[in-house]
Design a protein around this motif. Structure first.
Motif, PDB file in Angstrom:
ATOM      1  N   LEU A   4       0.829  -1.210   0.000  1.00  0.00           N
ATOM      2  CA  LEU A   4       0.000   0.000   0.000  1.00  0.00           C
ATOM      3  C   LEU A   4       0.861   1.257   0.000  1.00  0.00           C
ATOM      4  CD1 LEU A   4      -2.846  -1.032   2.468  1.00  0.00           C
ATOM      5  CD2 LEU A   4      -2.904  -1.023  -0.015  1.00  0.00           C
ATOM      6  N   LEU A  19      -7.364  -2.338  -7.071  1.00  0.00           N
ATOM      7  CA  LEU A  19      -7.789  -1.685  -5.825  1.00  0.00           C
ATOM      8  C   LEU A  19      -6.582  -1.121  -5.058  1.00  0.00           C
ATOM      9  CD1 LEU A  19     -10.488  -4.314  -4.819  1.00  0.00           C
ATOM     10  CD2 LEU A  19     -10.928  -1.985  -5.621  1.00  0.00           C
ATOM     11  N   GLN A  34      -3.529   8.408  -1.845  1.00  0.00           N
ATOM     12  CA  GLN A  34      -2.680   8.791  -0.715  1.00  0.00           C
ATOM     13  C   GLN A  34      -1.761   9.948  -1.077  1.00  0.00           C
ATOM     14  OE1 GLN A  34      -3.455   7.194   2.217  1.00  0.00           O
ATOM     15  NE2 GLN A  34      -4.928   6.330   0.763  1.00  0.00           N
ATOM     16  N   TYR A  57      -5.610   2.060  -6.799  1.00  0.00           N
ATOM     17  CA  TYR A  57      -6.581   3.129  -6.498  1.00  0.00           C
ATOM     18  C   TYR A  57      -6.285   3.745  -5.131  1.00  0.00           C
ATOM     19  CZ  TYR A  57     -11.100   5.417  -5.842  1.00  0.00           C
ATOM     20  OH  TYR A  57     -12.081   6.334  -5.612  1.00  0.00           O
ATOM     21  N   TYR A  58      -6.012   2.891  -4.148  1.00  0.00           N
ATOM     22  CA  TYR A  58      -5.708   3.367  -2.789  1.00  0.00           C
ATOM     23  C   TYR A  58      -4.452   4.225  -2.802  1.00  0.00           C
ATOM     24  CZ  TYR A  58      -4.344   3.336   2.137  1.00  0.00           C
ATOM     25  OH  TYR A  58      -3.963   3.722   3.410  1.00  0.00           O
ATOM     26  N   ARG A  59      -3.408   3.701  -3.460  1.00  0.00           N
ATOM     27  CA  ARG A  59      -2.124   4.421  -3.492  1.00  0.00           C
ATOM     28  C   ARG A  59      -2.286   5.800  -4.113  1.00  0.00           C
ATOM     29  NH1 ARG A  59       2.710   0.937  -6.030  1.00  0.00           N
ATOM     30  NH2 ARG A  59       2.943  -0.678  -4.478  1.00  0.00           N
TER      31      ARG A  59
END
Ligand code: F6P
Length: 549
Positions: free
Chosen positions: A524, A540, A548, A543-545
């Protein structure tokens, strides 16, 4: 293909009997048998168990009891009591009954009597609780410790949390308790907003002392405390641990003198009776904790000594199997009509689904011809009535129900309790009796509807009825009756696991997710390489990274 359970004579007879019972209406059974309530209700340890509103007759009960015999549940019970490693995939004994054994019965493990160890920890808890309540043991700045924050998850949270909620009327004056379980920082942060560091005692509860969520929360709580009180030395005053892992406790920085021990033969979801119950004892006092244990012991004695035909946990277990096996019931609602029991179904979700939500039998074969644990859920009445009861009454599947009612409120206020009780009794009656098309039509006719409107509307008002429920009625929710109620379900789970031929005491199903979370965690962070994953997981993570940055 048949398996050892479905090959038993009792199972085959039950299967044939279920087809003949399919068309039987409970309301006809009540009409034909005026003494049906007396016949199909039992009581023990202050719990009245009415199971007359079930699709059963004398023959059903007799065949279910035959199933109990053929599955040799009594033999398994004796092996559990003898301290054999009935949790055979982890090579562990299952002796949580010893935790509440006052001394009437001897419990041994590895050839050694274990009650002295149990009672020694209870004494340690009693001394600690008294020292906290009397202010002999204080916070780093000399303030009394009155706010107890339990940090744990699963069995190290759900049981003590449910009990503290349930027994709030018995709380020691001036004491507060909170439970942090979720690794989501919002859980801890919101609770810390209401804590004064100099008055707060953290109880880090973890059987293994390695659980990621608990360790993460405990480290963050520790940083918060040290920052607030300005010294590492404050940890000794404000942190205690409950665990089987002394090394892990010491590595965290809690002196093992501030540790309360329990043992490998206590499963996490059966551990509230051990030192895992420390937040209960701090919040209610040791005398009430001992009452809770005494209530459980009363149910243990009933379970151990009462013939199956009169045994509450056995009958409750058999009825559950009856509906899941032969009436395709995949859900099971736990509906307490007592606001204090508002975490009871959450507690039972772990107790039942982590214990019996399994597909591999004693021989290692995949179970393919009968279902094991149903989906457990519920909310306190009457809230649920305005949410999901529609489906219980008119949905296309049968959902067996346990209604739990208390005869006396802790907070008598006008006619509230009578209204509450009228509702729980009305629900089980409505589910059983239903309303036919002609009854629905007649009701509309009485209200002056035209015949056209009646034929359009009446079908929507039909309640099929014949929907099963048990009612567990207790005089009042007290430490003792709650102890008996919880133990009743623990034994029910045991009986079902034996009949389903599964190990109720391991939980391998939670492992893979935990392992993969360890793999994904570093990924992550931007710049870290990804391990091979499926396209969905990779998408996914990306997308999270991105969010951030
Ligand atoms: O959810 C898996 C589980 O192992 C439960 O059985 C247990 O109650 C919970 O995690 C917490 O484990 P521990 O008390 O070791 O932190």
């Amino acid at each position: 293909m048949t398996t050892p359970l479905t090959r038993t004579a009792a199972w085959q007879a039950l299967s044939a009997h279920a087809s003949s019972m399919g068309a039987t209406q409970m309301k006809d059974l009540f009409a034909a048998q005026p003494e049906r309530f007396q016949r199909f209700s039992r009581s023990a340890a202050d719990i009245l168990f009415d199971f007359s509103k079930n699709r059963i007759n004398d023959k059903t009960l007799q065949l279910l009891l035959q199933l109990y015999e053929e599955a040799d549940v009594a033999g398994a019970k004796n092996r559990m009591l003898a301290g054999e490693a009935i949790n055979f995939t982890e090579n562990r004994a299952v002796l949580h009954m010893a935790l509440r054994a006052g001394g009437k019965r001897s419990y041994q493990f590895g050839g050694k009597e274990i009650l002295p160890d149990v009672h020694q920890v209870l004494e340690q808890m009693a001394r600690f609780v008294a020292a906290i309540h009397h202010g002999e043991r204080r916070g780093f700045n000399g303030k009394k410790l009155t706010h107890f924050v339990n940090i744990g998850i699963g069995g190290s949270d759900l049981g003590p949390h449910m009990v503290c909620q349930a027994l709030k009327p018995y709380a020691k004056e001036g004491c507060h308790v909170d439970f942090v379980s979720n690794v989501d920082s919002s859980h801890l942060v919101e609770i810390l907003k209401n804590c004064r560091a100099d008055e707060t005692l953290f109880i880090v509860s973890s059987k293994t002392f390695t659980t990621q969520e608990t360790m993460t929360n405990a480290h963050s709580a520790r940083r918060w405390l040290v920052a607030a009180l300005g010294s590492d030395a404050a940890v000794a005053n404000h942190f205690v641990a409950v665990s089987t892992n002394a090394q892990g406790v010491a590595a965290f920085g809690i002196d093992t003198a501030n540790m309360f021990e329990f043992w490998d033969w206590v499963g996490g979801r059966f551990s509230l009776w051990s030192a895992i119950g420390l937040p209960i004892a701090l919040y209610l006092g040791m005398a009430q904790f001992r009452e809770l244990l005494a209530g459980a012991e009363a149910m243990d004695e009933h379970f151990i000594t009462t013939p199956a035909a009169d045994n509450l946990p056995v009958i409750l277990a058999l009825l559950g199997i009856w509906y899941s096996a032969f009436f395709a019931a995949r859900g099971y609602a736990i509906l307490p009509y007592d606001q204090y029991l508002n975490r009871f179904s959450a507690y039972l979700q772990q107790a039942e689904m982590e214990s019996n939500g399994k597909q591999t039998d004693y021989e290692g074969q995949t179970i393919s011809d009968y279902p094991t644990a149903p989906i457990i859920w519920g909310e306190p009445g009457t809230n649920g009535q305005h949410a999901f009861y529609q489906m219980l009454h008119q949905g296309t599947q049968i959902i067996p129900i346990d209604f739990i009612a208390t005869a006396r409120s802790h907070n008598p206020l006008g006619d509230h309790h009578a209204i509450l009780t009228a509702n729980v009794l009305a629900q089980s009656e409505a589910l059983m009796a239903g309303r036919s098309l002609s009854e629905a039509a007649e009701q509309l006719r009485q209200r002056g509807y035209s015949e056209d409107e009646i034929s359009r509307l009446a079908p929507h008002r039909v309640m099929p009825g014949n929907r099963p429920s048990n009612t567990l009625f207790i005089p009042q929710l007290t430490p003792r009756t709650l102890g008996s109620l919880i133990a009743l379900y623990e034994h029910k789970i045991f009986v079902q696991g034996v009949i389903w031929r599964i190990n109720s005491f391991d939980q391998w199903g939670v492992e893979l997710g935990k392992e993969l979370a360890q793999v994904i965690l570093p990924e992550l962070q931007p710049g870290n390489a990804n391990n091979p994953h499926d396209a969905s997981t990779l998408g996914l993570i990306a997308y999270y990274r991105q969010l951030q940055r």
